[in-house]
Design an enzyme around this catalytic site. Structure first.
Site, short mmCIF file in Angstrom:
data_model
loop_
_atom_site.label_atom_id
_atom_site.label_comp_id
_atom_site.label_asym_id
_atom_site.label_seq_id
_atom_site.Cartn_x
_atom_site.Cartn_y
_atom_site.Cartn_z
N PRO A 101 0.81 -1.22 0.00
CA PRO A 101 0.00 0.00 0.00
C PRO A 101 0.85 1.27 0.00
O PRO A 101 0.39 2.35 -0.32
CB PRO A 101 -0.82 -0.11 1.29
N GLU A 128 2.59 -7.89 8.92
CA GLU A 128 2.54 -6.42 8.92
C GLU A 128 3.38 -5.86 7.79
O GLU A 128 3.18 -4.75 7.34
CB GLU A 128 3.06 -5.88 10.26
N ARG A 166 -1.58 -9.62 -20.58
CA ARG A 166 -2.50 -9.22 -21.64
C ARG A 166 -1.84 -8.30 -22.66
O ARG A 166 -2.31 -8.15 -23.77
CB ARG A 166 -3.73 -8.55 -21.05
#
Ligand SMILES: Nc1nonc1C(=O)NC1CCNCC1
Length: 258
Positions: A101, A128, A166
């Site tokens: 994140p 964590e 892709r």
């Protein structure tokens, strides 16, 4: 056209849960791509690089607090093994990505950029997080798939891998790459319909049954513009509109019952 020999894209993934990656190697377009040899995937489990009887890969955080942190040494060894494999496969300069994140938000442009490389090493965190000293030594780039917390970096890694695969030559047929293009030109996709023509009393927009391909193209572009305006106006601020597109968007807005 002569199909040139597509280069193989090499993924080497460091993960405590290698079986998770069957989600892409055993299903759909990505399964076909690996079977055609368009990409390769090796996994490296830090647990196989531990020296203790209990195969410990995590420990408590210095400074206290909840949760556990991944030990640097097993990760260092697993990453070195992954990088050696990349070099053996002919990847001259390895590029190592850590999914977290705290990374830069994944975008289509980033996918295109990474798809141009010969391969990637992907580090998937659990717990964590990972000892910062390992990240400082080993990671070229941190990437986030979104501002929410997941249980591990494996699903983010597969999101990134799927998007890259892709883009590899020979993976998508023309229909699928058309789908890709419609999405990629910075607008949301238009609505789609298929049989039955009358579904629970709901019909299909007449224009799509008309066979008038110019009108159909125009209708789809107008719907993409209108949906983007209604659902993701932020995308519109980043995209120049042609005269035709501006006119179609104006028409869409005028059609809205206000
Ligand atoms: N969002 C994310 N984009 O990439 N990784 C993400 C993520 O949530 N990772 C978890 C964070 C907590 N520790 C386990 C991994």
């Amino acid at each position: 056209a002569l199909i040139t020999k597509a280069e193989v894209y090499h993924f080497d993934v460091v993960t405590l849960f290698p079986e998770m990656f069957e989600a892409i190697t055993r299903h759909g377009i990505t399964r076909r791509a690996v079977e055609l040899g368009l990409f390769g995937l090796n996994s490296w489990n830090p647990r196989d690089f531990t020296a203790d009887k209990h195969r410990t890969v995590d420990d408590r955080p210095y400074g206290g607090g909840p949760g556990m942190v991944m030990l640097p040494e097993p990760l260092e060894s697993a990453l070195e093994a992954a990088k050696n494999r990349q070099r053996k496969e002919g990847v001259a300069a390895t590029h190592t990505v850590y999914l977290s994140p705290q990374g830069a938000a994944l975008t289509h442009d980033k996918v295109l950029e990474l798809a141009q490389k010969p391969g990637l090493v992907l580090l998937c965190g659990r717990y964590e997080g990972v000892d910062e000293r390992l990240l400082d030594r080993q990671i070229d780039e941190e990437i986030s798939v979104g501002d929410y917390v997941l249980s591990g970096g494996e699903l983010p890694a597969m999101v990134l891998m799927d998007a890259i695969i892709r883009q590899l030559p020979g993976v998508l047929n023309t229909a699928a790459s058309a789908e890709e293009d419609s999405f990629v030109d910075g607008l949301l996709d238009c609505p789609h319909y298929t049989r039955p023509e009358n579904y629970l009393g709901m019909s299909v927009p007449e224009v799509l049954l008309s066979g008038n391909h110019a009108l159909i193209r125009r209708w789809r572009l107008k719907q993409s513009l209108g949906r983007t305006f209604l659902r993701r106006p932020d995308l519109l601020t980043k995209r120049q509109l042609s005269k035709e597109e501006a006119r179609l968007l104006a028409e869409f807005k005028a059609d809205l019952v206000i």
